[in-house]
Design a protein around this motif. Structure first.
Motif, PDB file in Angstrom:
ATOM      1  N   ASP A  98       0.863  -1.173   0.000  1.00 26.38           N
ATOM      2  CA  ASP A  98       0.000   0.000   0.000  1.00 26.38           C
ATOM      3  C   ASP A  98       0.903   1.227   0.000  1.00 26.38           C
ATOM      4  OD1 ASP A  98      -1.591   2.232   0.742  1.00 26.38           O
ATOM      5  OD2 ASP A  98      -3.097   0.878   1.591  1.00 26.38           O
ATOM      6  N   PRO A  99       1.103   1.867  -1.159  1.00 26.70           N
ATOM      7  CA  PRO A  99       2.040   3.003  -1.248  1.00 26.70           C
ATOM      8  C   PRO A  99       1.705   4.134  -0.298  1.00 26.70           C
ATOM      9  CG  PRO A  99       1.428   2.222  -3.425  1.00 26.70           C
ATOM     10  CD  PRO A  99       0.512   1.535  -2.466  1.00 26.70           C
ATOM     11  N   ILE A 100       0.430   4.418  -0.108  1.00 30.00           N
ATOM     12  CA  ILE A 100       0.042   5.535   0.759  1.00 30.00           C
ATOM     13  C   ILE A 100       0.397   5.226   2.204  1.00 30.00           C
ATOM     14  CG2 ILE A 100      -1.896   6.882   1.631  1.00 30.00           C
ATOM     15  CD1 ILE A 100      -3.232   6.560  -1.100  1.00 30.00           C
ATOM     16  N   GLU A 101       0.085   4.022   2.656  1.00 29.33           N
ATOM     17  CA  GLU A 101       0.417   3.636   4.031  1.00 29.33           C
ATOM     18  C   GLU A 101       1.923   3.655   4.265  1.00 29.33           C
ATOM     19  OE1 GLU A 101      -3.055   0.756   5.841  1.00 29.33           O
ATOM     20  OE2 GLU A 101      -1.348  -0.169   4.830  1.00 29.33           O
ATOM     21  N   LEU A 102       2.667   3.113   3.315  1.00 30.45           N
ATOM     22  CA  LEU A 102       4.115   3.053   3.470  1.00 30.45           C
ATOM     23  C   LEU A 102       4.734   4.457   3.480  1.00 30.45           C
ATOM     24  CD1 LEU A 102       4.811  -0.003   1.150  1.00 30.45           C
ATOM     25  CD2 LEU A 102       5.338   0.112   3.598  1.00 30.45           C
ATOM     26  N   GLN A 103       4.289   5.319   2.571  1.00 30.08           N
ATOM     27  CA  GLN A 103       4.832   6.674   2.529  1.00 30.08           C
ATOM     28  C   GLN A 103       4.462   7.441   3.796  1.00 30.08           C
ATOM     29  OE1 GLN A 103       6.944   7.843   0.223  1.00 30.08           O
ATOM     30  NE2 GLN A 103       7.136   9.766   1.368  1.00 30.08           N
ATOM     31  N   THR A 104       3.249   7.244   4.290  1.00 33.10           N
ATOM     32  CA  THR A 104       2.823   7.907   5.521  1.00 33.10           C
ATOM     33  C   THR A 104       3.689   7.461   6.702  1.00 33.10           C
ATOM     34  OG1 THR A 104       0.540   8.115   4.733  1.00 33.10           O
ATOM     35  CG2 THR A 104       0.894   8.262   7.109  1.00 33.10           C
ATOM     36  N   ILE A 117      11.276   8.505  17.670  1.00 34.09           N
ATOM     37  CA  ILE A 117      11.832   7.861  16.468  1.00 34.09           C
ATOM     38  C   ILE A 117      11.768   6.340  16.599  1.00 34.09           C
ATOM     39  CG2 ILE A 117      13.948   7.481  15.120  1.00 34.09           C
ATOM     40  CD1 ILE A 117      14.728  10.373  15.745  1.00 34.09           C
ATOM     41  N   ASP A 118      12.020   5.822  17.806  1.00 33.49           N
ATOM     42  CA  ASP A 118      12.007   4.375  18.008  1.00 33.49           C
ATOM     43  C   ASP A 118      10.656   3.789  17.606  1.00 33.49           C
ATOM     44  OD1 ASP A 118      14.584   4.558  19.157  1.00 33.49           O
ATOM     45  OD2 ASP A 118      13.724   4.970  21.125  1.00 33.49           O
ATOM     46  N   THR A 119       9.590   4.391  18.103  1.00 27.99           N
ATOM     47  CA  THR A 119       8.243   3.890  17.817  1.00 27.99           C
ATOM     48  C   THR A 119       7.904   4.027  16.341  1.00 27.99           C
ATOM     49  OG1 THR A 119       7.530   4.485  20.044  1.00 27.99           O
ATOM     50  CG2 THR A 119       5.812   4.123  18.407  1.00 27.99           C
ATOM     51  N   ALA A 120       8.214   5.181  15.768  1.00 22.03           N
ATOM     52  CA  ALA A 120       7.892   5.415  14.357  1.00 22.03           C
ATOM     53  C   ALA A 120       8.664   4.472  13.443  1.00 22.03           C
ATOM     54  CB  ALA A 120       8.186   6.870  13.990  1.00 22.03           C
ATOM     55  N   LEU A 121       9.942   4.242  13.756  1.00 25.79           N
ATOM     56  CA  LEU A 121      10.749   3.359  12.918  1.00 25.79           C
ATOM     57  C   LEU A 121      10.300   1.913  13.053  1.00 25.79           C
ATOM     58  CD1 LEU A 121      13.107   3.247  10.946  1.00 25.79           C
ATOM     59  CD2 LEU A 121      14.662   3.062  12.902  1.00 25.79           C
ATOM     60  N   ARG A 122       9.909   1.520  14.258  1.00 26.37           N
ATOM     61  CA  ARG A 122       9.400   0.167  14.464  1.00 26.37           C
ATOM     62  C   ARG A 122       8.098  -0.038  13.687  1.00 26.37           C
ATOM     63  NH1 ARG A 122      10.405   0.087  19.559  1.00 26.37           N
ATOM     64  NH2 ARG A 122       8.388   0.888  20.270  1.00 26.37           N
ATOM     65  N   THR A 123       7.225   0.962  13.720  1.00 24.65           N
ATOM     66  CA  THR A 123       5.966   0.878  12.974  1.00 24.65           C
ATOM     67  C   THR A 123       6.228   0.749  11.478  1.00 24.65           C
ATOM     68  OG1 THR A 123       4.780   2.176  14.649  1.00 24.65           O
ATOM     69  CG2 THR A 123       3.814   2.088  12.439  1.00 24.65           C
ATOM     70  N   LEU A 124       7.130   1.579  10.951  1.00 27.08           N
ATOM     71  CA  LEU A 124       7.481   1.502   9.527  1.00 27.08           C
ATOM     72  C   LEU A 124       8.039   0.126   9.174  1.00 27.08           C
ATOM     73  CD1 LEU A 124       8.140   2.622   6.689  1.00 27.08           C
ATOM     74  CD2 LEU A 124      10.295   3.477   7.658  1.00 27.08           C
ATOM     75  N   ALA A 155       6.366  -2.416   6.599  1.00 26.55           N
ATOM     76  CA  ALA A 155       7.117  -2.801   5.406  1.00 26.55           C
ATOM     77  C   ALA A 155       7.243  -4.311   5.277  1.00 26.55           C
ATOM     78  CB  ALA A 155       8.502  -2.163   5.438  1.00 26.55           C
ATOM     79  N   LEU A 156       7.242  -5.005   6.413  1.00 21.55           N
ATOM     80  CA  LEU A 156       7.340  -6.465   6.379  1.00 21.55           C
ATOM     81  C   LEU A 156       5.982  -7.128   6.230  1.00 21.55           C
ATOM     82  CD1 LEU A 156      10.042  -7.020   9.139  1.00 21.55           C
ATOM     83  CD2 LEU A 156      10.351  -6.918   6.663  1.00 21.55           C
ATOM     84  N   GLY A 157       4.916  -6.312   6.129  1.00 19.82           N
ATOM     85  CA  GLY A 157       3.606  -6.873   5.844  1.00 19.82           C
ATOM     86  C   GLY A 157       2.737  -7.073   7.052  1.00 19.82           C
ATOM     87  N   HIS A 158       3.099  -6.434   8.182  1.00 20.33           N
ATOM     88  CA  HIS A 158       2.306  -6.583   9.395  1.00 20.33           C
ATOM     89  C   HIS A 158       2.132  -5.213  10.011  1.00 20.33           C
ATOM     90  CE1 HIS A 158       0.525  -8.675  12.770  1.00 20.33           C
ATOM     91  NE2 HIS A 158       1.297  -8.003  13.613  1.00 20.33           N
TER      92      HIS A 158
END
Length: 381
Positions: free
Chosen positions: A6-12, A358-365, A369-372
């Motif tokens: 989902d490009p929009i979700e990933l970019q967000t 940043i920790d939380t945001a990077l973990r979410t990304l 990105a891994l599909g979960h």
């Protein structure tokens, strides 16, 4: 669980990491025959030059997955035996009983018990992660210092042991991989950089990946901003840095596309044989630099992602740069992410890094990105 990109979700999610405090980051995600590339933020905070997904980047210890593959290739050729003591090959570097007890395999999976040399080469790392009373001065002092690998190895070998040979959990140590690089040089008669380039990087067709021999990153790249736990404020650029302090253990320059290509070919048996890959994926518990236990094989991490299963790959950091590259066990889902800020966490009174947005945001990304879509703990290193 998501089965498509989902490009929009990933970019967000990517932009959320930038808004949390990373100057710039970029990623490539693959799902079967779909590929998404994205970028957010700036490569240079002074000029506002934007990051792009094609930029070259220092990827730190992801290099170890390349070095390990080169060693396993020599094992396939019969030139190295994984369970032979390192003293058989390099008696002058690991002498005596330790050299006779530490095998090549123990170096690759960090169960050698050899301490990391970094606190001795860089005094400001001596109390890591309790660095509240130290300064980043040694980073600046050594920006153009040319280290010889044998002097760094000597620092690690002469330091108090981090464990017993073959004992678990192992302890992550760059000393192990500098020894593996010296082993490659001894066996092949060429530098480790040339050996890994010829047999791994070129074999995989990675046109934007290299092991540098100087302090500069060639081609389009971001600046690399080091915060050193808030003690460099504002964060300072260390993209120009002589990487001889880690050599092929952590000096690789690559792109997110090349990283995805490499790990796809590795798991497909195109870089090493299926039997070697099986050995690479046999993991043991290892304590990371951050003090967390990870499952480590022969140059590969195993990561369990809720709802998605097992992923393989590696992460890494250098001064100011960080990256992670993971691929699902079935090879259908991949993500490589690069950030241009490191050690953003401030320290508490005991010298331990405090949580940061940043920790939380990077973990979410990463998990998206891994599909979960749900978050779960993942260490950086």
């Amino acid at each position: 669980m998501t089965d498509t990109l989902d490009p929009i979700e990933l970019q967000t999610a990517l932009e959320a990491v930038q808004h949390a405090g990373v100057p710039g980051l970029f990623a490539e995600v693959r799902d079967h025959d779909q590929t998404w590339c994205g970028a957010a933020g700036v490569a240079d905070v002074a000029t506002g030059r934007p990051v792009t997904a094609e930029m070259r980047h220092r990827v730190g210890s992801i290099s170890k997955a390349f070095t390990a593959a080169a060693v396993l290739q020599q094992a396939e050729n019969g030139d190295i035996a994984l369970d032979t003591p390192i003293a058989h090959y390099l008696p002058h570097l690991v002498p005596g009983e330790r050299g006779a007890a530490i095998t090549v395999r123990m170096l690759i999976n960090h169960t050698s018990g050899l301490a990391d040399y970094l606190p001795h080469a860089y005094p400001s790392l001596a109390a890591f992660p309790a660095v509240a009373k130290t300064t980043p001065k040694s980073l600046d002092d050594h920006r153009f210092t040319r280290f010889h690998p044998t002097e760094l190895i000597e620092l690690g070998v002469s330091a108090p042991p981090a464990g017993t040979p073959g004992g678990t959990p192992g302890v992550y140590s760059n000393t192990n991989y500098l020894l593996l690089c010296q082993l490659l040089e001894s066996i092949t008669g060429t530098s480790a950089e040339k050996c890994i380039t010829r047999n791994v990087i070129d074999r995989a067709g990675l046109r934007d990946t290299e092991l540098p021999t100087g302090p500069y990153i060639e081609g389009p790249h971001s600046l690399h901003y080091e915060s050193w736990f808030g003690m460099i404020d504002p964060p300072r650029d260390y993209s120009v840095f002589d990487m001889s302090w880690v050599g092929p253990a952590a000096s690789l320059i690559s792109t997110v596309a090349d990283l995805n290509r490499y790990f796809a070919l590795l798991l497909a048996g195109e870089i090493i044989s299926p039997s070697s890959l099986a050995q690479m994926q046999h993991t043991v518990p290892v304590i990371s630099f951050e003090g967390k236990q990870i499952e480590y094989g022969l140059g590969l991490h195993r990561v369990e992602v809720p709802g998605r299963g097992t992923f393989w790959g590696h992460d890494g950091s250098a001064w100011g740069s960080g990256a992670i590259s993971l691929i699902s066990a079935d090879g259908t889902r991949q993500a490589s992410i690069a950030v241009n800020l490191q050690r953003w966490n401030r320290l508490d009174s005991s010298g331990r890094p405090q949580p940061h947005p940043i920790d939380t945001a990077l973990r979410t990304l990463t998990h998206l990105a891994l599909g979960h879509e749900q978050t779960s703990g993942k260490s950086r290193g």
